[in-house]
Design a protein around this motif. Sequence first.
Motif, PDB file in Angstrom:
ATOM      1  N   HIS A   1     -28.684  69.346 -54.880  1.00  0.00           N
ATOM      2  CA  HIS A   1     -27.532  69.174 -55.771  1.00  0.00           C
ATOM      3  C   HIS A   1     -27.740  69.818 -57.139  1.00  0.00           C
ATOM      4  CE1 HIS A   1     -24.910  66.740 -53.297  1.00  0.00           C
ATOM      5  NE2 HIS A   1     -25.898  65.934 -52.980  1.00  0.00           N
ATOM      6  N   ASP A   2     -28.998  70.023 -57.534  1.00  0.00           N
ATOM      7  CA  ASP A   2     -29.257  70.602 -58.860  1.00  0.00           C
ATOM      8  C   ASP A   2     -29.224  72.124 -58.864  1.00  0.00           C
ATOM      9  OD1 ASP A   2     -31.604  71.267 -57.575  1.00  0.00           O
ATOM     10  OD2 ASP A   2     -32.924  70.178 -58.942  1.00  0.00           O
ATOM     11  N   GLY A   3     -28.878  72.716 -57.730  1.00  0.00           N
ATOM     12  CA  GLY A   3     -28.796  74.173 -57.655  1.00  0.00           C
ATOM     13  C   GLY A   3     -30.022  74.829 -57.053  1.00  0.00           C
ATOM     14  N   GLY A   4     -31.046  74.050 -56.756  1.00  0.00           N
ATOM     15  CA  GLY A   4     -32.227  74.579 -56.084  1.00  0.00           C
ATOM     16  C   GLY A   4     -32.136  74.386 -54.585  1.00  0.00           C
ATOM     17  N   PHE A   5     -33.281  74.296 -53.949  1.00  0.00           N
ATOM     18  CA  PHE A   5     -33.292  74.008 -52.512  1.00  0.00           C
ATOM     19  C   PHE A   5     -34.479  73.104 -52.207  1.00  0.00           C
ATOM     20  CE2 PHE A   5     -35.590  78.001 -53.095  1.00  0.00           C
ATOM     21  CZ  PHE A   5     -36.735  77.858 -52.313  1.00  0.00           C
ATOM     22  N   TRP A   6     -34.297  72.249 -51.189  1.00  0.00           N
ATOM     23  CA  TRP A   6     -35.350  71.297 -50.831  1.00  0.00           C
ATOM     24  C   TRP A   6     -36.038  71.666 -49.514  1.00  0.00           C
ATOM     25  CZ3 TRP A   6     -35.119  68.513 -46.270  1.00  0.00           C
ATOM     26  CH2 TRP A   6     -33.883  68.487 -45.614  1.00  0.00           C
ATOM     27  N   ALA A   7     -35.443  72.569 -48.763  1.00  0.00           N
ATOM     28  CA  ALA A   7     -36.023  72.976 -47.484  1.00  0.00           C
ATOM     29  C   ALA A   7     -35.717  74.445 -47.232  1.00  0.00           C
ATOM     30  CB  ALA A   7     -35.475  72.134 -46.332  1.00  0.00           C
ATOM     31  N   LEU A   8     -36.680  75.126 -46.635  1.00  0.00           N
ATOM     32  CA  LEU A   8     -36.493  76.528 -46.276  1.00  0.00           C
ATOM     33  C   LEU A   8     -37.298  76.810 -45.018  1.00  0.00           C
ATOM     34  CD1 LEU A   8     -35.362  79.345 -46.943  1.00  0.00           C
ATOM     35  CD2 LEU A   8     -37.427  79.760 -48.289  1.00  0.00           C
ATOM     36  N   GLY A   9     -36.623  77.351 -44.024  1.00  0.00           N
ATOM     37  CA  GLY A   9     -37.302  77.678 -42.776  1.00  0.00           C
ATOM     38  C   GLY A   9     -36.919  79.056 -42.289  1.00  0.00           C
ATOM     39  N   MET A  10     -37.853  79.707 -41.619  1.00  0.00           N
ATOM     40  CA  MET A  10     -37.582  81.021 -41.039  1.00  0.00           C
ATOM     41  C   MET A  10     -38.206  81.098 -39.648  1.00  0.00           C
ATOM     42  SD  MET A  10     -38.300  83.698 -44.143  1.00  0.00           S
ATOM     43  CE  MET A  10     -38.161  83.157 -45.854  1.00  0.00           C
ATOM     44  N   ALA A  11     -37.471  81.687 -38.722  1.00  0.00           N
ATOM     45  CA  ALA A  11     -38.011  81.900 -37.388  1.00  0.00           C
ATOM     46  C   ALA A  11     -39.139  82.925 -37.418  1.00  0.00           C
ATOM     47  CB  ALA A  11     -36.902  82.364 -36.444  1.00  0.00           C
ATOM     48  N   ASP A  12     -38.987  83.914 -38.285  1.00  0.00           N
ATOM     49  CA  ASP A  12     -40.001  84.945 -38.489  1.00  0.00           C
ATOM     50  C   ASP A  12     -40.363  84.937 -39.973  1.00  0.00           C
ATOM     51  OD1 ASP A  12     -41.682  87.121 -38.365  1.00  0.00           O
ATOM     52  OD2 ASP A  12     -40.067  88.603 -38.268  1.00  0.00           O
ATOM     53  N   PRO A  13     -41.370  84.163 -40.368  1.00  0.00           N
ATOM     54  CA  PRO A  13     -41.643  83.942 -41.796  1.00  0.00           C
ATOM     55  C   PRO A  13     -41.928  85.244 -42.549  1.00  0.00           C
ATOM     56  CG  PRO A  13     -42.866  82.377 -40.453  1.00  0.00           C
ATOM     57  CD  PRO A  13     -42.299  83.398 -39.514  1.00  0.00           C
ATOM     58  N   ARG A  14     -41.243  85.395 -43.693  1.00  0.00           N
ATOM     59  CA  ARG A  14     -41.410  86.578 -44.527  1.00  0.00           C
ATOM     60  C   ARG A  14     -41.479  86.172 -45.992  1.00  0.00           C
ATOM     61  NH1 ARG A  14     -36.687  90.750 -43.228  1.00  0.00           N
ATOM     62  NH2 ARG A  14     -37.552  91.561 -45.182  1.00  0.00           N
ATOM     63  N   GLY A  15     -42.629  86.366 -46.583  1.00  0.00           N
ATOM     64  CA  GLY A  15     -42.792  86.042 -47.977  1.00  0.00           C
ATOM     65  C   GLY A  15     -41.983  86.918 -48.907  1.00  0.00           C
ATOM     66  N   ASP A  16     -41.681  88.138 -48.490  1.00  0.00           N
ATOM     67  CA  ASP A  16     -40.939  89.040 -49.360  1.00  0.00           C
ATOM     68  C   ASP A  16     -39.517  88.562 -49.620  1.00  0.00           C
ATOM     69  OD1 ASP A  16     -40.597  89.889 -46.472  1.00  0.00           O
ATOM     70  OD2 ASP A  16     -39.098  91.196 -47.407  1.00  0.00           O
ATOM     71  N   LEU A  17     -39.028  87.642 -48.779  1.00  0.00           N
ATOM     72  CA  LEU A  17     -37.688  87.112 -48.981  1.00  0.00           C
ATOM     73  C   LEU A  17     -37.669  85.969 -50.000  1.00  0.00           C
ATOM     74  CD1 LEU A  17     -36.251  87.152 -45.361  1.00  0.00           C
ATOM     75  CD2 LEU A  17     -36.043  88.872 -47.166  1.00  0.00           C
ATOM     76  N   ILE A  18     -38.849  85.573 -50.478  1.00  0.00           N
ATOM     77  CA  ILE A  18     -38.966  84.521 -51.500  1.00  0.00           C
ATOM     78  C   ILE A  18     -39.529  85.084 -52.799  1.00  0.00           C
ATOM     79  CG2 ILE A  18     -39.927  82.255 -52.036  1.00  0.00           C
ATOM     80  CD1 ILE A  18     -40.375  81.893 -49.005  1.00  0.00           C
TER      81      ILE A  18
END
Length: 207
Positions: A127-144
């Motif tokens: 609710h504060d504009g962030g995120f509490w969970a993030l998942g990827m089927a093919d994990p990629r650090g460059d997307l974070i």
Amino acid sequence: MTTLIIIAKETIAGRVKTRLHPPLSLEQAAVVAAAALADTFTAMADLQATRRILFFDGNRQPLGSEPYEMTPQPSGTLDERLAAIFDASDGPTLLIGMDTPQVRASDLAPAFDAWPDDVDAFYGPAHDGGFWALGMADPRGDLIRGVPMSRDDTGAIQQQRLADAGLRVSLLPTLTDVDTIISAREVARIAPDGTFAATLAGFGQLS
């Protein structure tokens, strides 16, 4: 099947939940943080995760983390640390924090019962504009990596990163992060039977 990662820091007074002070003392804020982490471990116990990792900033292993592999957080900004653990992961992976003690296993079930073929990423907005969970089927650090953290547009930027990469994103429920005493009271009302709520009540902070 899916790897579960919980990112957490050791609950030392003055290092965690400092925005709860005042009205809480720094020592009380640390106890509240420990309760939030304990409730998170309890809620996640029912998930059918193939691997459990505690991505930890600290030295003393917290109670309830015994089923988890301890992986120390590297130095760097939060986006760099999150990117590092995703780069080190293999196969479907989902990460949550320790700031949503109201979380339930059912909130994350879509990523753990069986990762859907038509979903590349799961995203849990806060609710504060962030995120509490993030998942990827093919994990990629460059997307974070490079996403500005702890801002009211962090979540929007992160979600856009996923979309721009062509990932099919499925939304998880929107939850409230515990950051201030107001949000802490809100979360305690949502999950009144947890250790977090009991701890906050013990400090006289539910009224």
